[in-house]
Design an enzyme around this catalytic site. Structure first.
Site, PDB file in Angstrom:
ATOM      1  N   VAL A 132      66.378 -45.445  23.165  1.00 26.09           N
ATOM      2  CA  VAL A 132      65.860 -44.126  22.747  1.00 26.09           C
ATOM      3  C   VAL A 132      65.928 -43.153  23.921  1.00 26.09           C
ATOM      4  O   VAL A 132      65.371 -43.424  24.989  1.00 26.09           O
ATOM      5  CB  VAL A 132      64.390 -44.219  22.266  1.00 26.09           C
ATOM      6  CG1 VAL A 132      63.888 -42.842  21.815  1.00 26.09           C
ATOM      7  CG2 VAL A 132      64.234 -45.224  21.141  1.00 26.09           C
ATOM      8  N   GLY A 134      68.439 -42.201  25.862  1.00 27.12           N
ATOM      9  CA  GLY A 134      69.353 -42.474  26.988  1.00 27.12           C
ATOM     10  C   GLY A 134      68.599 -42.728  28.281  1.00 27.12           C
ATOM     11  O   GLY A 134      67.829 -43.675  28.395  1.00 27.12           O
ATOM     12  N   ILE A 136      66.117 -41.111  29.594  1.00 28.66           N
ATOM     13  CA  ILE A 136      64.710 -40.679  29.649  1.00 28.66           C
ATOM     14  C   ILE A 136      63.796 -41.897  29.452  1.00 28.66           C
ATOM     15  O   ILE A 136      63.937 -42.597  28.448  1.00 28.66           O
ATOM     16  CB  ILE A 136      64.388 -39.657  28.523  1.00 28.66           C
ATOM     17  CG1 ILE A 136      65.354 -38.475  28.578  1.00 28.66           C
ATOM     18  CG2 ILE A 136      62.943 -39.193  28.620  1.00 28.66           C
ATOM     19  CD1 ILE A 136      65.227 -37.534  27.368  1.00 28.66           C
ATOM     20  N   GLU A 190      78.801 -42.521  18.942  1.00 27.41           N
ATOM     21  CA  GLU A 190      78.949 -43.918  18.538  1.00 27.41           C
ATOM     22  C   GLU A 190      80.419 -44.167  18.178  1.00 27.41           C
ATOM     23  O   GLU A 190      81.157 -43.219  17.899  1.00 27.41           O
ATOM     24  CB  GLU A 190      78.087 -44.206  17.309  1.00 27.41           C
ATOM     25  CG  GLU A 190      76.604 -43.980  17.529  1.00 27.41           C
ATOM     26  CD  GLU A 190      76.054 -44.823  18.653  1.00 27.41           C
ATOM     27  OE1 GLU A 190      76.126 -46.051  18.572  1.00 27.41           O
ATOM     28  OE2 GLU A 190      75.552 -44.257  19.640  1.00 27.41           O
ATOM     29  N   LYS A 205      66.126 -44.289  16.170  1.00 28.00           N
ATOM     30  CA  LYS A 205      65.316 -44.022  17.375  1.00 28.00           C
ATOM     31  C   LYS A 205      63.888 -43.640  16.993  1.00 28.00           C
ATOM     32  O   LYS A 205      62.920 -44.071  17.634  1.00 28.00           O
ATOM     33  CB  LYS A 205      65.981 -42.919  18.208  1.00 28.00           C
ATOM     34  CG  LYS A 205      67.303 -43.378  18.833  1.00 28.00           C
ATOM     35  CD  LYS A 205      68.122 -42.210  19.339  1.00 28.00           C
ATOM     36  CE  LYS A 205      69.395 -42.686  20.044  1.00 28.00           C
ATOM     37  NZ  LYS A 205      70.351 -41.606  20.299  1.00 28.00           N
ATOM     38  N   GLY A 302      75.587 -41.016  27.220  1.00 28.39           N
ATOM     39  CA  GLY A 302      76.549 -41.087  28.321  1.00 28.39           C
ATOM     40  C   GLY A 302      76.368 -42.377  29.099  1.00 28.39           C
ATOM     41  O   GLY A 302      75.265 -42.925  29.175  1.00 28.39           O
TER      42      GLY A 302
END
Ligand code: HSE
Length: 323
Positions: A132, A134, A136, A190, A205, A302
């Site tokens: 969830v 990336g 963070i 994706e 998420k 990313g």
């Protein structure tokens, strides 16, 4: 120095990002933890791909059991994506006493209880920070630093691909198709971007966030979900003329004894902090009954941001093993 051996399932975009994160920061992690973290084996078919990391052919295997059943592997990182065989591989790894780290939001959202119960039953750790937001650390924050709160609301931009598309259409006049292609080229989307643009990735998420923040299990298919494929350039221009932006917003909030939740394109006025979240960045607003409002912001997609979250989980598990 104690060595922690890691098996990696999948070396696509995110697998390469995780590998590279460790390669870049191995010495710093060793200095911080007193541990030598090493990826010793990698399950991957595509050996020819240009990866810009120093992986040697002997590290690769085509047999999952070379990792899942290997007595010398401590931690398994699952970055295959998709439901199967990823879920079965994670369960087998746990049953074989291995700690598991994943970025696979679809698998975690679909089999949340089974994965957590299997980890508990086998006394191993299971972490999924990268699933969830990336890079963070939102799951960590919700379950540690903020855990003295009752959560009232979570509202956020949780998909880098769609936020990139909406930003490029609004700011640079790119067509939907060109913006999607650019997001794919940068490794945000994706493998099948349908999950991104139809909002299913965000529903996965949000399902995970609801489990952790509200202690309630809401399968992603039960979350009312609208993606961005129905939006036109005209909708985006109208939002701009009305002083705002269209953003794909995930929302979960308390309503009496219940929770309401949704994923949908939403008008956000320009003076709202979520309006300034551009391209592949994500942001999550949290309102807790003690802390008040918080906003977490960072790259939500990313290889390296996601690799950072994956290796953060691995490092925490390695510290726990060492203790
Ligand atoms: N496809 C996802 C996104 C990757 O664009 O946000 C990160 O979960």
């Amino acid at each position: 120095m104690k060595q922690i051996k890691i098996g990696l399932l999948g070396m696509g975009n995110i697998g390469t990002g995780a590998y590279k994160t460790l390669e870049m920061n191995k010495a710093r992690i060793a200095a911080n933890t007193g541990l030598d973290l090493t990826i010793t084996r990698i399950l991957e078919k595509d050996l020819a791909r240009e990866r810009d990391v120093t992986v040697v052919p002997e590290q690769f295997t085509q047999e999952a059991d070379d990792i899942l059943a290997a007595p010398d592997i401590d931690i398994v990182i699952e970055l295959l994506g998709g439901l199967e065989p990823a879920t079965s591989f994670m369960l087998t790894a746990m049953q074989n006493g291995k700690h598991v780290v994943t970025a696979n939001k679809a698998a975690v959202a679909a089999s949340y209880d089974k994965l957590l119960n299997t980890a508990r039953a086998n006394r191993v750790m299971f972490r999924f920070e990268a699933s969830v937001g990336g890079g963070i650390p939102i799951l960590n924050a919700l379950t540690t630093a903020l855990s003295a709160n009752e959560y009232e609301e979570i509202r956020g931009i949780l998909n880098g691909t769609t936020n990139y598309i909406l930003t490029q259409m609004a700011e640079n006049g790119l067509s939907y198709d060109r913006a999607l292609k650019a997001a794919q080229e940068q490794g945000f989307a994706e493998a099948d971007p349908t999950a991104d643009v139809e909002g299913h990735d965000v529903a996965n998420k949000l399902s995970i966030l609801i489990s952790l923040a509200f202690g309630k299990r809401v399968p992603p298919e039960n979350i009312p979900t609208v993606g961005i494929t129905g939006l036109t350039m005209r909708d985006i221009e109208k939002a701009a003329a009305d002083g705002g932006k269209l953003k794909l917003i995930a929302l979960a909030r308390r309503k009496g004894d219940d929770i309401e939740y949704s994923v949908a394109p939403t008008f956000v006025a320009n003076d709202h902090p979520l309006a300034g979240v551009r391209n592949e960045f994500n942001a999550i607003f949290v309102r807790g009954n003690a802390v008040g409002e918080l906003m977490f912001y960072g790259k939500g997609a990313g290889p390296l941001p996601t690799g950072s979250a994956v290796m953060g989980d691995v490092t925490e598990i390695a510290r726990a093993i060492a203790r």
